[in-house]
Design an enzyme around this catalytic site. Structure first.
Site, short mmCIF file in Angstrom:
data_model
loop_
_atom_site.label_atom_id
_atom_site.label_comp_id
_atom_site.label_asym_id
_atom_site.label_seq_id
_atom_site.Cartn_x
_atom_site.Cartn_y
_atom_site.Cartn_z
N GLN A 114 0.82 -1.22 0.00
CA GLN A 114 0.00 0.00 0.00
C GLN A 114 0.85 1.26 0.00
O GLN A 114 0.32 2.37 -0.01
CB GLN A 114 -0.93 0.01 1.23
CG GLN A 114 -1.92 -1.15 1.24
CD GLN A 114 -2.67 -1.27 2.58
OE1 GLN A 114 -2.50 -0.47 3.50
NE2 GLN A 114 -3.50 -2.30 2.68
N HIS A 180 -1.09 0.10 5.74
CA HIS A 180 -1.64 1.09 6.67
C HIS A 180 -0.74 2.30 6.87
O HIS A 180 -0.31 2.60 7.99
CB HIS A 180 -2.00 0.43 8.01
CG HIS A 180 -3.13 -0.55 7.91
ND1 HIS A 180 -3.82 -1.00 9.00
CD2 HIS A 180 -3.69 -1.18 6.84
CE1 HIS A 180 -4.76 -1.85 8.61
NE2 HIS A 180 -4.70 -1.99 7.30
N GLU A 276 -15.50 3.10 9.26
CA GLU A 276 -16.25 4.07 10.06
C GLU A 276 -15.97 5.52 9.72
O GLU A 276 -14.90 5.87 9.24
CB GLU A 276 -16.00 3.82 11.56
CG GLU A 276 -14.55 3.82 11.98
CD GLU A 276 -14.38 3.47 13.46
OE1 GLU A 276 -13.71 4.24 14.17
OE2 GLU A 276 -14.95 2.45 13.92
N TYR A 286 -10.36 7.42 19.47
CA TYR A 286 -11.34 6.78 18.60
C TYR A 286 -11.37 5.26 18.72
O TYR A 286 -12.03 4.59 17.93
CB TYR A 286 -11.19 7.31 17.16
CG TYR A 286 -11.66 8.75 17.16
CD1 TYR A 286 -12.98 9.07 16.96
CD2 TYR A 286 -10.79 9.78 17.53
CE1 TYR A 286 -13.45 10.37 17.08
CE2 TYR A 286 -11.23 11.09 17.66
CZ TYR A 286 -12.57 11.37 17.43
OH TYR A 286 -13.03 12.67 17.58
N TYR A 297 -10.10 -9.77 9.62
CA TYR A 297 -10.26 -10.25 8.24
C TYR A 297 -10.12 -11.77 8.15
O TYR A 297 -10.70 -12.38 7.28
CB TYR A 297 -9.34 -9.48 7.28
CG TYR A 297 -10.07 -8.30 6.70
CD1 TYR A 297 -10.86 -8.43 5.56
CD2 TYR A 297 -10.06 -7.06 7.34
CE1 TYR A 297 -11.59 -7.38 5.07
CE2 TYR A 297 -10.80 -6.00 6.85
CZ TYR A 297 -11.57 -6.16 5.71
OH TYR A 297 -12.31 -5.12 5.24
CA LIG Z 1 -13.11 3.67 16.08
#
Ligand SMILES: [Ca+2]
Length: 409
Positions: A114, A180, A276, A286, A297
């Site tokens: 990524q 990520h 989200e 968060y 996954y």
């Molecule tokens: Ca969260």
């Protein structure tokens, strides 16, 4: 009356197909069952908002094609654009779609998995200073890497370049991972720069997403020169990195300022069943990886299989099943009056464009557009509103395109 009968029949049909759990959640824009069993939203409407279709007829115009995994898009004055290609190239796109040669002078990127060259943004004072910013996976010793942000002055012309390049930010610690990295670059109204990031996916990184002594899984806020704003939430807190704005994020590849409130909204890649939307507020947690909707996954529950905890923020909205979000834009234009006020999110995994209807901070409707991208396996990587009020999209493939949505004539 007719509507009630039809609605009643479809509810029964859905119940027979997928069981009563779906009725509890509501069918939503994706009527397939959730990945996580037995999870309950924290409030009504937190997931599976009712389908709200718009009636706009639009055409999809290909602005340019032949971009290798384009990732980020920014508009230059005069109708041109900057576009990144993940393998490491930055290009200028003319209004007619002609691509410039590669902009020279960028530092090397670690283009693997990524990683690579990611987002690009103009300085709020670009007209005066010519500065641009870009995020990327920065190679380190061995095969380690980290998210980084550089800025430089754009030298326009037949052989474009950047000069006076400074790397203003390095995520720490570096890790051996190709996943990520985040990362979107968004300027606040006060001129500070938000950098959204990820936690590098591997367990060692994930477990640091809520820790204050590192920058994995954080959204950070900097002055444009890389210095720390005095009013960052953890300036002066012992053991905490002063760059941190918010924490507990998994991998944030979509972010934009809410045009009404000026707050930073972000859409993050969650678990399988836990993408989200959050409003990233100063100093807040968060929750990742302590709380999450969805499952791993590979199929197991996340951490302690809990979705809520005191002191940790609930998402404003989540998707189960996921969309794989990348890129977002609040639509403020008048070219599509019915879409004014909508939030558009790129569906990277679903290969479509998600349109959300908002009522203040609540998501009250969802629509899936461009579902015909799927047979072509074109994933949406970025979504922007252009200066002409059209919607611009990047499609992520080895032969990626810039698409433009315009009203049908
Ligand atoms: Ca969260």
């Amino acid at each position: 009356m007719t509507f009630r009968i039809v609605a009643g029949i479809s509810a029964v049909a859905i119940c027979l197909m997928f069981g009563p759990r779906l009725l509890q959640h509501g069918a939503g824009a994706d009527p397939t069952p959730p990945n996580a069993r037995g999870q309950v939203p924290a409030f009504a409407g937190q997931t599976r908002a009712p389908v709200r279709k718009s009636s706009i007829a639009f055409d999809v115009v290909t602005v340019t094609r032949g971009l290798e995994n384009p990732w980020g898009l920014a508009f230059l004055p005069g109708g041109r654009m900057l576009v990144t290609e993940r393998p490491g190239r930055l290009r200028i796109v003319a209004a007619d779609g002609t691509l410039s040669p590669e902009v020279s002078g960028l530092p090397r990127v670690d283009a693997n998995g990524q990683g690579g060259l990611l987002d690009v943004a103009l300085d709020p004072k670009f007209a005066d200073n010519g500065l641009i910013y870009w995020s990327y996976a920065e190679p380190r010793s061995g095969s380690a890497n980290n998210t980084a942000v550089a800025r430089g002055r754009l030298l326009d012309g037949v052989a474009p370049a950047v000069e006076n390049v400074h790397v203003i930010y390095h995520q720490v610690p570096s890790m051996v991972s190709s996943a990520h990295f985040g990362s979107r670059l968004v300027f606040g109204r006060d001129g500070t720069l938000f950098i959204t990031q990820g936690e590098r996916s591997i367990r060692e990184g994930r477990m640091q997403a809520q820790l204050m002594n590192g920058l994995l899984g954080k959204i950070v806020r900097l002055n444009p020169d890389g210095s720390i704003p005095k009013d960052n939430p953890f300036v002066g807190t012992a053991g905490a990195r002063p760059e941190i704005w918010s924490r507990g994020h998994r991998n944030v590849q979509a972010a934009a300022l809410n045009p009404t409130t000026g707050e930073l909204w972000e859409v993050e890649h969650g678990t399988r069943g836990g993408d989200e939307i959050n409003i990233a507020r100063k100093g807040k947690d968060y929750g990742w990886p302590t709380i999450a909707y969805g499952i791993e996954y590979f199929g197991r529950p996340i951490t302690g299989n809990i979705t809520a905890k005191d002191g940790m923020e609930q998402p404003r909205y989540y998707w189960d099943p996921v969309i794989g979000p990348s890129g977002m834009a609040f639509y403020t234009g008048s070219l599509f009056p019915e879409w004014k006020g909508s939030l558009f999110v790129g569906g990277h995994q679903t290969e479509d464009l998600v349109r959300l209807t908002l009522d203040g901070e609540k998501i009250v409707g969802e629509e899936r557009l461009l579902t015909d991208l799927k047979p072509k396996r074109e994933k949406i990587r970025d979504v922007r509103q252009g200066p002409d009020e059209a919607l611009y999209l990047l499609t992520d493939s080895a032969a990626g395109r810039i698409l433009k949505l315009v009203p049908r004539r």
